[in-house]
Design an enzyme around this catalytic site. Structure first.
Site, PDB file in Angstrom:
ATOM      1  N   ARG A   1       3.321   2.842   9.261  1.00 49.44           N
ATOM      2  CA  ARG A   1       2.670   3.637  10.314  1.00 49.44           C
ATOM      3  C   ARG A   1       3.666   4.253  11.294  1.00 49.44           C
ATOM      4  NH1 ARG A   1      -2.983   2.175  10.527  1.00 49.44           N
ATOM      5  NH2 ARG A   1      -3.312   0.461   9.099  1.00 49.44           N
TER       6      ARG A   1
ATOM      7  N   HIS B   1       9.812  -3.242   3.041  1.00 48.38           N
ATOM      8  CA  HIS B   1       9.351  -3.563   1.681  1.00 48.38           C
ATOM      9  C   HIS B   1      10.534  -3.895   0.764  1.00 48.38           C
ATOM     10  CE1 HIS B   1       5.977  -0.872   3.106  1.00 48.38           C
ATOM     11  NE2 HIS B   1       5.304  -1.919   2.672  1.00 48.38           N
TER      12      HIS B   1
ATOM     13  N   SER C   1       7.327  -0.376   9.830  1.00 45.12           N
ATOM     14  CA  SER C   1       5.939  -0.257   9.379  1.00 45.12           C
ATOM     15  C   SER C   1       5.748   1.126   8.780  1.00 45.12           C
ATOM     16  CB  SER C   1       5.002  -0.414  10.584  1.00 45.12           C
ATOM     17  OG  SER C   1       3.724   0.089  10.280  1.00 45.12           O
TER      18      SER C   1
ATOM     19  N   MET D   1       0.842  -1.198   0.000  1.00 43.99           N
ATOM     20  CA  MET D   1       0.000   0.000   0.000  1.00 43.99           C
ATOM     21  C   MET D   1       0.878   1.249   0.000  1.00 43.99           C
ATOM     22  SD  MET D   1      -3.451  -0.908   2.029  1.00 43.99           S
ATOM     23  CE  MET D   1      -2.849  -0.658   3.671  1.00 43.99           C
TER      24      MET D   1
ATOM     25  N   GLN E   1     -10.314  -2.372   2.601  1.00 44.29           N
ATOM     26  CA  GLN E   1      -9.807  -3.100   3.776  1.00 44.29           C
ATOM     27  C   GLN E   1      -9.713  -2.207   5.010  1.00 44.29           C
ATOM     28  OE1 GLN E   1      -5.923  -4.066   1.797  1.00 44.29           O
ATOM     29  NE2 GLN E   1      -5.044  -3.748   3.820  1.00 44.29           N
TER      30      GLN E   1
ATOM     31  N   GLN F   1      -2.590 -11.837   8.194  1.00 40.82           N
ATOM     32  CA  GLN F   1      -2.767 -11.670   6.743  1.00 40.82           C
ATOM     33  C   GLN F   1      -2.063 -12.821   6.003  1.00 40.82           C
ATOM     34  OE1 GLN F   1      -2.609  -7.829   4.532  1.00 40.82           O
ATOM     35  NE2 GLN F   1      -0.506  -8.391   4.121  1.00 40.82           N
TER      36      GLN F   1
ATOM     37  N   GLY G   1       5.126 -10.039   4.070  1.00 41.02           N
ATOM     38  CA  GLY G   1       5.946  -9.900   5.270  1.00 41.02           C
ATOM     39  C   GLY G   1       5.295 -10.558   6.482  1.00 41.02           C
ATOM     40  N   GLN G   2       6.111 -11.218   7.289  1.00 41.46           N
ATOM     41  CA  GLN G   2       5.615 -11.881   8.509  1.00 41.46           C
ATOM     42  C   GLN G   2       4.979 -10.902   9.498  1.00 41.46           C
ATOM     43  OE1 GLN G   2       8.517 -14.300  10.750  1.00 41.46           O
ATOM     44  NE2 GLN G   2       7.353 -13.784  12.598  1.00 41.46           N
ATOM     45  N   LYS G   3       5.331  -9.621   9.392  1.00 39.50           N
ATOM     46  CA  LYS G   3       4.783  -8.678  10.371  1.00 39.50           C
ATOM     47  C   LYS G   3       3.252  -8.747  10.391  1.00 39.50           C
ATOM     48  CE  LYS G   3       4.732  -4.117  10.214  1.00 39.50           C
ATOM     49  NZ  LYS G   3       3.339  -3.859  10.650  1.00 39.50           N
TER      50      LYS G   3
HETATM   51  O1  PAF Z   1      -0.039  -5.680   3.577  1.00 40.37           O
HETATM   52  C1  PAF Z   1      -0.506  -4.773   2.852  1.00 40.37           C
HETATM   53  O2  PAF Z   1       0.118  -3.744   2.605  1.00 40.37           O
HETATM   54  C2  PAF Z   1      -1.904  -4.934   2.279  1.00 40.37           C
HETATM   55  O3  PAF Z   1      -2.767  -5.545   3.174  1.00 40.37           O
HETATM   56  C3  PAF Z   1      -1.932  -5.641   0.918  1.00 40.37           C
HETATM   57  C4  PAF Z   1      -1.471  -7.095   1.026  1.00 40.37           C
HETATM   58  C5  PAF Z   1      -1.053  -4.904  -0.072  1.00 40.37           C
HETATM   59  C6  PAF Z   1      -3.369  -5.661   0.369  1.00 40.37           C
HETATM   60  O4  PAF Z   1      -3.855  -4.366   0.212  1.00 40.37           O
END
Ligand code: PAF
Length: 289
Positions: free
Chosen positions: A186, A37, A184, A30, A61, A152, A146-148
């Site tokens: 965030r 990343h 993160s 995102m 989401q 998910q 990512g495991q974080k």
């Molecule tokens: O982990 C994320 O950044 C999001 O949840 C993803 C997998 C890109 C889906 O929008």
């Protein structure tokens, strides 16, 4: 690096790469990209010839409009960062090209009852839906997560399996800063005081690991210990959860005697941070990652 803003542009670039017999790896994001990343991109580059990333702040989401609005967006800096780091294609769609009054969603059952899913109804439905759409657009051989975001990872892995999606999923280890804070997007929203207090999260993980090493197996004792470490750093605004769950069901357990996850979500100021550790426990020997 090719920048595709539309699904057609992305598909044309993928068709071209396939016509040259290239294998395709994919890192969905995102945006607001950081070293975490980039570590996923590194794996994507090692695993396939044509590494692709997507940057899309997926409205469906977010169950909190405010969280969606203030999610950091920095598309130009993101693109130049990943271009420098060897990404072949970035897919940067807008809302209108991804969603036209959708009536079809992808959802998994029971895996979202605890951890982040408990407080964020519909969140994983939004994630599964967008990831399925992105898989259909990019058609990667390999996807890296990512495991974080461990819940998910578990949910997407089950979705891939249940729906026979022809993608091999790799779960990459958590990337941390020098002080132990899990990277993160965030983190950019934390004040310096909140950032200092947030270090108590990884300290609490270490505390849990130490108890485990000393033979403690009770999840309530371990969780209480973690809570006291986090609270002693100055009261967080809310401890959303400190949970110890079975690795495959993601449901809470009382005793640690099989593979499980210790997961934490804590709010500092108005920023909610998550972290986790996987405990692999076999024949009396355990490993944490
Ligand atoms: O982990 C994320 O950044 C999001 O949840 C993803 C997998 C890109 C889906 O929008």
């Amino acid at each position: 690096m090719i920048i595709a803003h539309t699904i057609e542009e992305a598909r044309a670039a993928i068709t071209d790469a396939r016509s040259k017999n290239k294998t395709i790896s994919f890192v969905p994001t995102m945006g607001a990209l950081h070293d975490g990343h980039l570590s996923l991109l590194e794996i994507a580059k090692q695993e396939a010839d044509f590494p692709v990333m997507s940057i899309f702040v997926n409205k469906i989401q977010f169950n909190d409009r405010n969280d969606f609005d203030r999610y950091p967006r920095n598309y130009e800096a993101d693109c130049s960062l990943i271009e420098k780091n060897g990404c072949a294609l970035v897919f940067l769609p807008d809302d209108a090209s991804m969603y036209h009054d959708p009536k079809t969603f992808v959802t998994t059952e029971s895996l979202d009852e605890y951890l982040c899913g408990a407080k964020r109804p519909g969140h994983f439905k939004g994630v599964c839906t967008v990831v399925t759409k992105l898989f259909n657009i990019i058609q990667p051989d390999i996807a890296i997560f990512g495991q974080k975001d461990i819940q998910q990872c578990a949910i997407i892995s089950k979705m891939i399996d249940d729906l026979n999606i022809p993608v091999r999923m790799i779960i990459a280890p958590i990337k941390r800063d020098v002080n132990g804070l899990a990277l993160s997007s965030r983190n950019a929203l934390l004040s310096s005081d909140e950032k200092t207090r947030a270090l108590s999260i990884s300290r609490s993980m270490k505390g849990a690991e130490n108890l485990l090493f000393n033979g403690e197996r009770s999840t309530s004792i371990i969780a209480d210990h973690m809570r006291s470490i986090i609270e002693s750093a100055g009261r967080p605004d809310a401890i959303d959860y400190i949970s110890i769950v079975d690795f495959s069901t993601l449901h809470p357990i009382d005793t640690i005697n099989a593979k499980c996850i210790i997961a934490v979500a804590v709010v500092f100021g108005t920023t909610r941070l998550i972290d986790n550790m996987i405990i692999d426990f076999k024949e009396g020997i355990f490993a944490c990652r």
